[in-house]
Motif scaffolding. Structure first.
Motif, short mmCIF file in Angstrom:
data_model
loop_
_atom_site.label_atom_id
_atom_site.label_comp_id
_atom_site.label_asym_id
_atom_site.label_seq_id
_atom_site.Cartn_x
_atom_site.Cartn_y
_atom_site.Cartn_z
N MET A 1 0.85 -1.20 0.00
CA MET A 1 0.00 0.00 0.00
C MET A 1 0.88 1.25 0.00
N VAL A 2 0.73 2.03 -1.05
CA VAL A 2 1.50 3.28 -1.11
C VAL A 2 0.57 4.44 -0.84
N ASP A 3 1.06 5.34 -0.06
CA ASP A 3 0.27 6.52 0.26
C ASP A 3 1.06 7.71 -0.29
N VAL A 4 0.40 8.59 -1.04
CA VAL A 4 1.13 9.70 -1.64
C VAL A 4 1.83 10.54 -0.57
N GLU A 5 1.22 10.59 0.62
CA GLU A 5 1.82 11.38 1.71
C GLU A 5 3.15 10.80 2.17
N LYS A 6 3.34 9.51 1.89
CA LYS A 6 4.60 8.87 2.34
C LYS A 6 5.71 9.03 1.32
N ILE A 7 5.37 9.55 0.15
CA ILE A 7 6.41 9.74 -0.86
C ILE A 7 7.28 10.93 -0.46
N LYS A 8 8.57 10.66 -0.28
CA LYS A 8 9.50 11.73 0.10
C LYS A 8 10.59 11.90 -0.95
N THR A 9 11.02 10.79 -1.52
CA THR A 9 12.17 10.84 -2.42
C THR A 9 11.79 10.40 -3.83
N ILE A 10 12.10 11.28 -4.76
CA ILE A 10 11.76 11.02 -6.15
C ILE A 10 13.03 10.96 -6.97
N THR A 11 13.15 9.92 -7.77
CA THR A 11 14.33 9.80 -8.63
C THR A 11 13.91 10.01 -10.07
N VAL A 12 14.54 10.98 -10.71
CA VAL A 12 14.24 11.25 -12.12
C VAL A 12 15.43 10.75 -12.93
N VAL A 13 15.21 9.79 -13.82
CA VAL A 13 16.30 9.23 -14.60
C VAL A 13 16.25 9.80 -16.02
N GLY A 14 17.36 10.39 -16.42
CA GLY A 14 17.40 11.11 -17.70
C GLY A 14 17.27 12.58 -17.38
N ALA A 15 18.30 13.36 -17.74
CA ALA A 15 18.29 14.78 -17.37
C ALA A 15 18.26 15.66 -18.61
N GLY A 16 17.62 15.15 -19.68
CA GLY A 16 17.54 15.91 -20.92
C GLY A 16 16.42 16.94 -20.88
N THR A 17 15.87 17.20 -22.05
CA THR A 17 14.81 18.20 -22.20
C THR A 17 13.72 18.03 -21.14
N MET A 18 13.24 16.82 -21.00
CA MET A 18 12.12 16.58 -20.09
C MET A 18 12.57 16.34 -18.66
N GLY A 19 13.61 15.48 -18.52
CA GLY A 19 14.03 15.07 -17.18
C GLY A 19 14.40 16.23 -16.27
N HIS A 20 15.16 17.20 -16.80
CA HIS A 20 15.58 18.29 -15.91
C HIS A 20 14.37 19.11 -15.48
N GLY A 21 13.40 19.25 -16.39
CA GLY A 21 12.19 20.01 -16.05
C GLY A 21 11.33 19.28 -15.02
N ILE A 22 11.26 17.96 -15.14
CA ILE A 22 10.46 17.17 -14.19
C ILE A 22 11.12 17.24 -12.80
N ALA A 23 12.46 17.14 -12.79
CA ALA A 23 13.18 17.23 -11.50
C ALA A 23 12.90 18.58 -10.85
N GLU A 24 12.89 19.62 -11.66
CA GLU A 24 12.64 20.96 -11.15
C GLU A 24 11.24 21.04 -10.52
#
Ligand code: NAI
Length: 673
Positions: free
Chosen positions: A1-24
């Motif tokens: 069971m995943v709860d959105v409130e428990k999400i603390k760490t997000i890993t974005v793989v690929g730092a190109g056009t989209m990845g850097h923007g998503i990380a931001e």
């Protein structure tokens, strides 16, 4: 069971056009972010871009935290060693990951390899999302042992500014994963839509694909020019960019690859030869300095010149219909809800209305007609109307004009009087002159009924705009001269006064009145039309004041309103000669505001009326009064009136709504209070 409130760490793989923007985006929302790519240079470059973007947002007051605080949440990680294997460091990062968003290059083998590795190292609860535009979520998921936790999370470029996120369910994705991803997108400040089936192109790219391809085929077949298509898209449909303008801007190569990938996965679309040609020549658009339009230098953007007067040279329904057809397919196959489909085109493509909202406005019957015409003229099987649309037409669910289409609009009420028909399609109403056998000659009875109808519609708060039109072959060929037989000059003068009162009623009516003109608009017909706010005429409509030929002069305002609308000399020419002029010439003089093909007259009038119906009614009334009274007075009185009305409007609820909606970047809902 995943709860959105428990999400603390997000890993974005690929730092190109989209990845850097998503990380931001994730860092702005307060998450700890690992940004991963294959080498340090790419990551350094990505951080520089994020910094620049954060500074811009900060300058605009769009950032809650400081640039440094947001930046401090992002840690960069190199994930490949010299042999091209994933590093131990990457495995460690994955162990700490609650939610991964993959945005590496669009290759299935590489994505599968990455997902297999992530599956091995990420904790059991972690969701693994992919930002792919064209690859099946299901196939990416198949590389893992947790396909129920693999999901599509499709952002739009640039992620910090584009509000839409498509959340795509793969064959095995669990509802819970979808819910958490939707919730996370909302935490990112985005507006998610759910794509319930893993179809190529999801929602936005399918609809965009149809739309771009249709415009392109129409030009390739010689049915319209590039500029005519683009002008119609921009100025009639009100989209932010024309079809070819957008292709050049985003890159013809980009679309070429996306649509090719979608085709390979079974999206049935016939490639347009013009795109192929441009692609092969390496003329990708703005980035190469040449595409469908030419730019001063590669990468240097100037808006192409798209003349406004070409708008409407091609029927906008022809351009729109295949997009509606695609949307109907998505709906019938339960890929998404109609609300989500409309939201997706509005937020993802910047359309001013949803694709179903457009369809309802133009009429489902017209959409089906257009598809059949396209199928025949372009010889494309894919234009076959979707069964859902055909069924809607059979059931009379035609949209606004029948009160129900994809959405419900309330009953359409039709009240038949002796000489007119009142049709309420709330929020607009039609008054139809209905003496077709007499070319809608204006009898005393008709004028009386028309006046009463206007009074009644004025009281009806649900009616915001009124359209006048004629039944049969003409708008109106003039006053009913047979009613003049055997009457005294005093009777005629009285008739004239009555008619003038009616024109004044329209001129100073509290709601906008539009005249939809066709056939003949002569004598009293023209005088009636001239008292309305805006005149749209069908091609070939003949307008004139022929009274002189009978030995008299215009008696319902013609001698006064004509010289107020067009130059005095031209007004006299028309009144002295009694000659008729075609709509095209009338438009040049300013006697009509717009000329459209006859078959589009009703749709154009309705579209304009609906557009005005969305505006604040009190401000519309104030604008009308400032113009009308001002023009009949002098500049001091006119400006004083303007200032007072301007001030008065600041006491309305609609101003608060207008300003609030503007700040919240949503469409205002004006109530007329
Ligand atoms: P891009 O080429 O700008 O960036 C891809 C990045 O991934 C590069 O920096 C590359 O070095 C890195 N990369 C490649 N293999 C990697 C690996 N194994 N591990 C870590 N990093 C790796 O591509 P772009 O445009 O950002 O697209 C990325 C994904 O987003 C694609 O799946 C694309 O379909 C999707 N997408 C692209 C949009 C766009 O407008 N460009 C819009 C929405 C989705």
């Amino acid at each position: 069971m995943v709860d959105v409130e428990k999400i603390k760490t997000i890993t974005v793989v690929g730092a190109g056009t989209m990845g850097h923007g998503i990380a931001e985006v994730a860092a702005i929302a307060g998450y700890n972010v690992y940004l991963v790519d294959i080498n340090k240079e790419i990551l350094d470059n990505a951080i520089e871009k994020i910094k620049w973007s954060l500074q811009k947002l900060s300058e605009k007051g769009m950032l809650r935290d400081s640039v440094d605080t947001v930046l401090s949440r992002i840690k960069t990680v190199v994930n490949l060693d010299e042999q091209g294997n994933y590093t131990q460091e990457f495995a460690e990062v994955l162990k700490k990951t609650d939610f991964m968003i993959e945005a590496i290059i669009e290759r299935l083998d590489l994505k599968q390899k990455l997902f297999a590795f992530a599956d091995e190292h990420a904790p059991e609860h972690a969701i693994l999302a992919t930002n792919t535009s064209s690859l099946p979520i299901t196939e990416i998921a198949s590389a893992t042992k947790r396909p129920e936790k693999v999901v599509g999370m499709h952002f739009f470029n640039p992620p910090p500014l584009m509000p839409l996120v498509e959340v795509i369910k793969g064959e095995k994705t669990s509802d819970e994963t979808v819910q958490v991803t939707v919730a996370l997108a909302k935490k990112f400040g985005k507006q998610p839509v759910v794509v319930k089936k893993d179809v190529p192109g999801f929602i936005v790219n399918r609809i965009l694909g149809r739309f771009l391809n249709t415009g392109c085929h129409i030009v390739a077949k010689g049915l319209a020019t590039i500029e005519e298509v683009d002008a119609t898209v921009k100025y009639v449909l009100g989209l932010p960019m024309g079809i070819f303008e957008l292709s050049d801007y985003s890159g013809i190569d980009v679309f070429y690859y996306v649509f090719q990938a979608m085709r390979e996965r079974g999206f049935k679309i016939t490639p347009c030869p013009l795109y192929e040609e441009k692609f092969k020549k390496g003329e990708y658009g703005m980035k190469t300095g040449k595409g469908f339009y030419t730019y001063p230098a590669p990468g240097k953007y100037v808006r192409p010149n798209i003349p406004k007067d070409l708008a409407g040279k091609i029927d906008p329904v022809l351009l729109l219909a295949p997009a509606v057809n695609e949307a109907a397919w998505l709906l019938r196959n339960d890929v998404a809800t109609k609300e989500d489909i409309d939201k997706a085109v509005k937020l993802g493509l910047g359309w001013p209305k949803g694709v179903f909202e457009f369809a309802d406005e133009y009429g489902i019957d017209k959409i089906v007609e257009a598809l059949r015409k396209l199928k025949e003229e372009l010889g494309l099987e894919e234009m076959e109307p979707d069964p859902l649309l055909v069924e809607m037409v059979e059931k009379g669910l035609l949209g606004r004009k029948t009160g129900k289409g994809f959405y419900e609009y309330g009953e359409v009420e039709e009240i038949k009087k002796k000489t007119i028909i009142i049709r309420k399609e709330k929020p607009i109403a039609w008054i139809i002159l209905n003496r077709p056998k007499r070319l809608n000659a204006l009898s005393p009875e008709l004028l009386k009924e028309l006046g009463e109808a206007l009074d009644e519609l004025e009281e009806d708060n649900d009616v915001r705009v009124v359209i006048l039109k004629g039944e049969g072959r003409a708008f109106s060929a003039g006053a009913d001269v047979t009613a003049f037989a055997g009457v005294t000059p005093i009777d005629v003068a009285k008739f004239s006064r009555k008619f003038q009162e009616l024109t004044l009623k329209i001129q100073f009516y509290t709601k906008p009145v539009i005249a939809a003109l066709h056939g003949y608009v002569l004598g009293g017909g023209l005088e009636l039309a001239m008292s309305t706010d805006i005149r749209i005429a069908a091609e070939g409509t003949m307008l004139g004041q022929p009274e002189i030929n009978l030995g008299f002069i215009p008696g319902a305002g013609g001698t006064q309103r004509l010289p107020r609308l067009i130059p005095k000399g031209h007004a006299k020419l028309l009144i002295y000669t009694g000659d008729m002029i075609p709509a095209e010439e009338a438009a040049k003089l300013g006697l009509v505001e717009k000329v459209v093909p006859l078959e589009r007259l009703e749709q154009e009038a309705r579209a304009l009326a609906l557009k005005l119906a969305e505006k604040p009614p009190l401000a519309l009334m104030a604008a009308k009064y400032a113009v009308e009274y001002g023009l009949e007075s002098n500049i001091w009185a006119g400006l004083a009136l303007e200032a007072h009305l301007f001030g008065l409007l600041f006491s309305t609820e609609d101003v608060i709504e207008g300003v609030t909606a503007f700040l919240e970047k949503r469409k205002p809902k004006f109530k007329g209070r």
